[in-house]
Scaffold this motif. Structure first.
Motif, PDB file in Angstrom:
ATOM      1  N   SER A   5     -56.146 -71.685 -13.795  1.00 40.21           N
ATOM      2  CA  SER A   5     -56.954 -72.655 -13.838  1.00 40.21           C
ATOM      3  C   SER A   5     -56.808 -73.880 -14.806  1.00 40.21           C
ATOM      4  O   SER A   5     -57.328 -74.812 -14.876  1.00 40.21           O
ATOM      5  CB  SER A   5     -58.456 -71.977 -14.846  1.00 40.21           C
TER       6      SER A   5
ATOM      7  N   TRP B 237     -57.019 -70.746  -8.200  1.00 43.06           N
ATOM      8  CA  TRP B 237     -57.961 -71.631  -8.474  1.00 43.06           C
ATOM      9  C   TRP B 237     -58.553 -70.913  -9.730  1.00 43.06           C
ATOM     10  O   TRP B 237     -59.170 -71.603 -10.616  1.00 43.06           O
ATOM     11  CB  TRP B 237     -59.102 -71.941  -7.679  1.00 43.06           C
ATOM     12  N   ILE B 238     -58.408 -69.517  -9.688  1.00 46.50           N
ATOM     13  CA  ILE B 238     -58.955 -68.825 -11.065  1.00 46.50           C
ATOM     14  C   ILE B 238     -57.837 -68.360 -11.948  1.00 46.50           C
ATOM     15  O   ILE B 238     -58.055 -68.760 -13.089  1.00 46.50           O
ATOM     16  CB  ILE B 238     -59.602 -67.520 -10.426  1.00 46.50           C
TER      17      ILE B 238
ATOM     18  N   ALA C 268     -63.617 -74.036 -13.141  1.00 46.19           N
ATOM     19  CA  ALA C 268     -62.829 -73.104 -12.772  1.00 46.19           C
ATOM     20  C   ALA C 268     -62.946 -72.052 -13.790  1.00 46.19           C
ATOM     21  O   ALA C 268     -63.078 -70.696 -13.797  1.00 46.19           O
ATOM     22  CB  ALA C 268     -61.495 -73.447 -12.581  1.00 46.19           C
ATOM     23  N   GLU C 269     -62.764 -72.604 -15.053  1.00 47.89           N
ATOM     24  CA  GLU C 269     -62.789 -71.741 -16.525  1.00 47.89           C
ATOM     25  C   GLU C 269     -64.099 -70.787 -16.410  1.00 47.89           C
ATOM     26  O   GLU C 269     -64.179 -69.606 -16.689  1.00 47.89           O
ATOM     27  CB  GLU C 269     -62.535 -72.468 -17.589  1.00 47.89           C
TER      28      GLU C 269
ATOM     29  N   ARG D   9     -64.064 -68.038 -14.098  1.00 52.74           N
ATOM     30  CA  ARG D   9     -62.999 -66.924 -14.183  1.00 52.74           C
ATOM     31  C   ARG D   9     -63.679 -66.129 -15.515  1.00 52.74           C
ATOM     32  O   ARG D   9     -63.721 -65.017 -15.241  1.00 52.74           O
ATOM     33  CB  ARG D   9     -61.923 -67.726 -15.095  1.00 52.74           C
TER      34      ARG D   9
ATOM     35  N   ARG E  99     -61.798 -78.362 -13.501  1.00 47.66           N
ATOM     36  CA  ARG E  99     -61.409 -77.381 -14.268  1.00 47.66           C
ATOM     37  C   ARG E  99     -62.173 -76.636 -15.196  1.00 47.66           C
ATOM     38  O   ARG E  99     -62.241 -75.315 -15.432  1.00 47.66           O
ATOM     39  CB  ARG E  99     -60.002 -78.021 -15.250  1.00 47.66           C
TER      40      ARG E  99
END
Length: 369
Positions: free
Chosen positions: A309, A305-306, A146-147, A150, A143
């Motif tokens: 997130s 996934w983005i 992913a952040e 982003r 996670r």
């Protein structure tokens, strides 16, 4: 004006915690263009000998605003069309989300040569990978990856919306504002940046580990090369080592070029065994050898996934451990080449076998040539 001499600039440096002052107020408006100031940078800033980093076209020094004491970063560029282009592109992007802000630009003489001095906000939190390496036993999760992706994507989306290709998206150019937990990640170094509105890009500007196949030449290419680099960074964030690398001691070997051009990489165990299929799918969509099949930045930002997130699994990754184990090699990568005193390759992954099972596309092949 000698930007390497601090002793002549008026005594010891002010405290780094001093408040932000007029130099922030002098930053260009979002996407703005301005003329450099023609008077001496030392009238406004006290320069230090401390080198904060090395950019594509010049080094970055620590400096302090004389009146407020604010710590800043100063990049020295000898004046040239290329340097002017870097300043122009960075000015256009300055103030955009997750992009390092320019505070001032000066045109001065240095060693009898005209130079441009870019004063930027000082990113005191260090580089992206260094921050992950320093976590120790604290798990780095999918996670969190992913952040981070982003945030990087947000910066690239801003640039691409203005038809600017960065062309050197890599971990060393991704810096944190501070050491704090809530620090902001920002993109810097516009030394390779280019506008894509006129002609297709053709000059092969790149850093080997993150280079898209079309940039290796002789094909023309566009801002989709940044999307490939996003795929490489995402891959490394999820496992700790790159999808394409040289095992010969060269910065880029014939075998590495071949694997990049063919898109030959894998998702080997144990590092990838717990990573979600959504993440692997997104990487496959970014590391498309045909740039017309690669995700655009808008499609990337809209991928679940983005843009979702917060529901990405908090799976602990191997990334921090692997980055720590390979610290010597990552240091070697950043200085631009192998050292005879340092190990070559990425730990035990030098002769990893890529199979049709973990590649998802191709029959078995050895990836260590």
């Amino acid at each position: 004006m000698d930007v390497e001499t601090a002793e002549e600039q008026g005594g010891p440096a002010p405290p780094s915690g001093a408040p932000c002052g007029p130099c922030c107020a002098g930053a260009p408006a979002l996407g703005g263009r301005r003329e450099p100031k023609k008077y001496a940078v030392t009238d406004d800033y006290q320069l230090s000998k401390q080198v904060l980093g090395l950019g594509v076209n010049g080094k970055v020094l620590e400096c302090f605003h004389r009146r407020t004491g604010q710590k800043c970063a100063l990049k020295l560029l000898y004046d040239s069309p290329k340097a002017r282009q870097e300043v122009d592109h960075h000015w256009q992007a300055s103030g955009g989300p997750h992009i390092v802000r320019i505070l001032d630009v000066y045109e001065n003489m240095h060693h009898s040569k005209r130079c441009l001095l870019i004063v930027m906000e000082c990113m005191e939190g260090g580089e992206l990978f260094s921050r992950i390496q320093e976590r120790g036993d604290q798990a780095f999760t999918e996670r969190e990856a992913a952040e981070i992706m982003r945030d990087i994507g947000t910066a690239i989306q801003f640039l691409h919306s203005r038809n600017i290709a960065h062309r050197d998206v890599k971990p060393e150019n991704l810096l944190y504002t501070s050491k704090d937990k809530d620090a902001v990640l920002k993109l810097t170094d516009f030394g390779f940046a280019k506008e894509t509105t006129q002609n297709a890009l053709q000059t092969p500007c790149y850093t080997p580990y993150y280079v898209a196949p079309e940039v290796l030449g002789p094909e023309k290419y566009d801002k989709s090369c940044d999307m490939w680099s996003l795929g490489v960074i995402m891959y490394i964030l999820l496992c700790g080592f790159p999808p394409f690398y040289s095992n010969t001691g060269q910065a880029i070997s014939p075998g590495m070029k071949r694997r990049i051009r063919l898109g030959q990489y894998g998702f080997p165990s144990p590092e990838w065994s717990e990573v979600s299929e959504d993440a692997k799918q997104l990487i496959r969509l970014l590391l498309k050898t045909d740039p017309t099949e690669r995700l655009t930045i808008t499609q990337f930002m809209n991928h679940p996934w983005i843009n979702q997130s917060m529901v990405v699994p908090q799976t602990p990754l191997h990334t921090a451990r692997v980055l720590q184990e390979d610290r010597d090699h990552w240091d070697e990568v950043k200085v631009g080449g192998p050292s005879p005193h340092r190990p070559q390759g990425f730990g035990k992954r030098d002769c990893r076998v890529v199979t049709s099972q973990n590649l998802g596309l191709r029959p078995p092949l050895a990836s260590c040539r």
